[in-house]
Design a protein around this motif. Structure first.
Motif, PDB file in Angstrom:
ATOM      1  N   ALA A  32      28.025   4.561 -17.910  1.00  0.00           N
ATOM      2  CA  ALA A  32      27.963   5.404 -16.711  1.00  0.00           C
ATOM      3  C   ALA A  32      26.858   6.442 -16.861  1.00  0.00           C
ATOM      4  O   ALA A  32      26.063   6.657 -15.933  1.00  0.00           O
ATOM      5  CB  ALA A  32      29.307   6.073 -16.463  1.00  0.00           C
ATOM      6  N   LEU A  33      26.774   7.089 -18.019  1.00  0.00           N
ATOM      7  CA  LEU A  33      25.710   8.067 -18.258  1.00  0.00           C
ATOM      8  C   LEU A  33      24.338   7.406 -18.207  1.00  0.00           C
ATOM      9  O   LEU A  33      23.386   7.967 -17.639  1.00  0.00           O
ATOM     10  CB  LEU A  33      25.903   8.747 -19.621  1.00  0.00           C
ATOM     11  CG  LEU A  33      27.020   9.779 -19.703  1.00  0.00           C
ATOM     12  CD1 LEU A  33      27.285  10.162 -21.158  1.00  0.00           C
ATOM     13  CD2 LEU A  33      26.670  11.011 -18.869  1.00  0.00           C
ATOM     14  N   ALA A  34      24.215   6.219 -18.786  1.00  0.00           N
ATOM     15  CA  ALA A  34      22.935   5.513 -18.787  1.00  0.00           C
ATOM     16  C   ALA A  34      22.492   5.180 -17.369  1.00  0.00           C
ATOM     17  O   ALA A  34      21.318   5.354 -17.021  1.00  0.00           O
ATOM     18  CB  ALA A  34      23.036   4.242 -19.631  1.00  0.00           C
ATOM     19  N   ILE A  35      23.410   4.715 -16.545  1.00  0.00           N
ATOM     20  CA  ILE A  35      23.079   4.363 -15.161  1.00  0.00           C
ATOM     21  C   ILE A  35      22.668   5.602 -14.375  1.00  0.00           C
ATOM     22  O   ILE A  35      21.651   5.600 -13.669  1.00  0.00           O
ATOM     23  CB  ILE A  35      24.264   3.640 -14.499  1.00  0.00           C
ATOM     24  CG1 ILE A  35      24.465   2.262 -15.132  1.00  0.00           C
ATOM     25  CG2 ILE A  35      24.063   3.520 -12.989  1.00  0.00           C
ATOM     26  CD1 ILE A  35      25.797   1.613 -14.806  1.00  0.00           C
ATOM     27  N   LEU A  36      23.420   6.671 -14.490  1.00  0.00           N
ATOM     28  CA  LEU A  36      23.094   7.897 -13.757  1.00  0.00           C
ATOM     29  C   LEU A  36      21.745   8.455 -14.183  1.00  0.00           C
ATOM     30  O   LEU A  36      20.963   8.936 -13.352  1.00  0.00           O
ATOM     31  CB  LEU A  36      24.197   8.937 -13.957  1.00  0.00           C
ATOM     32  CG  LEU A  36      25.551   8.576 -13.355  1.00  0.00           C
ATOM     33  CD1 LEU A  36      26.614   9.563 -13.797  1.00  0.00           C
ATOM     34  CD2 LEU A  36      25.468   8.507 -11.837  1.00  0.00           C
ATOM     35  N   ALA A  37      21.445   8.384 -15.480  1.00  0.00           N
ATOM     36  CA  ALA A  37      20.142   8.864 -15.969  1.00  0.00           C
ATOM     37  C   ALA A  37      19.007   7.959 -15.499  1.00  0.00           C
ATOM     38  O   ALA A  37      17.949   8.443 -15.079  1.00  0.00           O
ATOM     39  CB  ALA A  37      20.163   8.955 -17.489  1.00  0.00           C
ATOM     40  N   ALA A  38      19.215   6.660 -15.550  1.00  0.00           N
ATOM     41  CA  ALA A  38      18.159   5.715 -15.183  1.00  0.00           C
ATOM     42  C   ALA A  38      17.719   5.884 -13.738  1.00  0.00           C
ATOM     43  O   ALA A  38      16.538   5.699 -13.424  1.00  0.00           O
ATOM     44  CB  ALA A  38      18.629   4.276 -15.419  1.00  0.00           C
ATOM     45  N   PHE A  39      18.630   6.242 -12.866  1.00  0.00           N
ATOM     46  CA  PHE A  39      18.278   6.397 -11.459  1.00  0.00           C
ATOM     47  C   PHE A  39      18.004   7.842 -11.070  1.00  0.00           C
ATOM     48  O   PHE A  39      17.813   8.154  -9.899  1.00  0.00           O
ATOM     49  CB  PHE A  39      19.351   5.764 -10.571  1.00  0.00           C
ATOM     50  CG  PHE A  39      19.386   4.270 -10.728  1.00  0.00           C
ATOM     51  CD1 PHE A  39      18.323   3.491 -10.300  1.00  0.00           C
ATOM     52  CD2 PHE A  39      20.448   3.644 -11.353  1.00  0.00           C
ATOM     53  CE1 PHE A  39      18.316   2.119 -10.470  1.00  0.00           C
ATOM     54  CE2 PHE A  39      20.456   2.268 -11.532  1.00  0.00           C
ATOM     55  CZ  PHE A  39      19.392   1.500 -11.093  1.00  0.00           C
ATOM     56  N   GLY A  40      17.989   8.731 -12.052  1.00  0.00           N
ATOM     57  CA  GLY A  40      17.594  10.111 -11.803  1.00  0.00           C
ATOM     58  C   GLY A  40      18.589  10.948 -11.032  1.00  0.00           C
ATOM     59  O   GLY A  40      18.227  11.988 -10.487  1.00  0.00           O
TER      60      GLY A  40
END
Length: 200
Positions: free
Chosen positions: A81-89
């Motif tokens: 979840a953290l990776a996805i939120l970071a990847a999309f800014g």
């Protein structure tokens, strides 16, 4: 053999429940190993296949710019979840992220996560809007005495597409203005609520 459920009915479920439904012949003793293998693959690569629904990023950014507090409560595990939120800014748009594994022992369900989020972030039902696409999300809103808006776009649409979306359990009884066909509808709803001072 047993027919596995349609893919769209599995989306958004906690991992163990998803695997039990997707693999009905799986021996219960094998579940931990299968879950661990899935999690390892998803954490390394699988999450990279995630794509935001059109308009979601712009909606989150617009709400953040207006000072609307935003909290994510998800059945996803914390790492992806953290990776996805970071990847999309969009991570900077959010005040907090609650996942089942945010604490040990894990939260029991979304309602427990939402109650913890409300307590930690000091938000109360009258100022809280839960936007979701499932029965679990509506139950989460009820657990927090929050308003609920049904997102019928994305895989929320797949859940309601089999019949009249107004009869879907999480959509039934909602006023028309709380049935959202796009992320722009969230922005309009929140901004209209009280001049953009609501928590979302």
């Amino acid at each position: 053999g047993v027919e596995p459920p349609a893919r769209d009915t599995l989306l958004g479920r906690p991992l163990a429940g998803l695997l039990r439904e997707a693999l009905p012949g799986l021996e219960p003793a094998a579940l931990p190993a299968v879950a661990a293998a899935f999690a390892q693959h998803y954490d390394a690569q699988g999450w990279r296949l995630s794509r935001p629904y059109p308009g979601v990023i712009a909606a989150l950014q617009q709400l953040a710019a207006a000072g609307v507090r935003q909290i994510v409560v998800t059945n996803k595990r914390r790492h992806p979840a953290l990776a996805i939120l970071a990847a999309f800014g969009v991570a900077p748009c959010l005040e907090a992220l609650y996942t089942l594994d945010s604490v040990q022992p894990p939260y029991r369900d979304k309602a427990a996560m939402a109650r913890a989020a409300c307590a930690a972030c000091a938000v109360r039902g009258a100022r809280l809007l839960v936007v979701g696409d499932s029965v679990d999300d509506r139950q989460m809103a009820d657990a927090c005495d929050a308003s609920f808006a049904a997102a019928t776009y994305g895989y929320g649409h797949a859940v309601t597409a089999a019949g009249d979306r107004r009869t879907a359990p999480h959509v039934a009884t909602l006023p028309a203005d709380l049935v959202l066909d796009s992320p722009a509808g969230i922005v309009a709803l929140v901004m209209a609520a009280d001049g953009c001072g609501s928590d979302a």
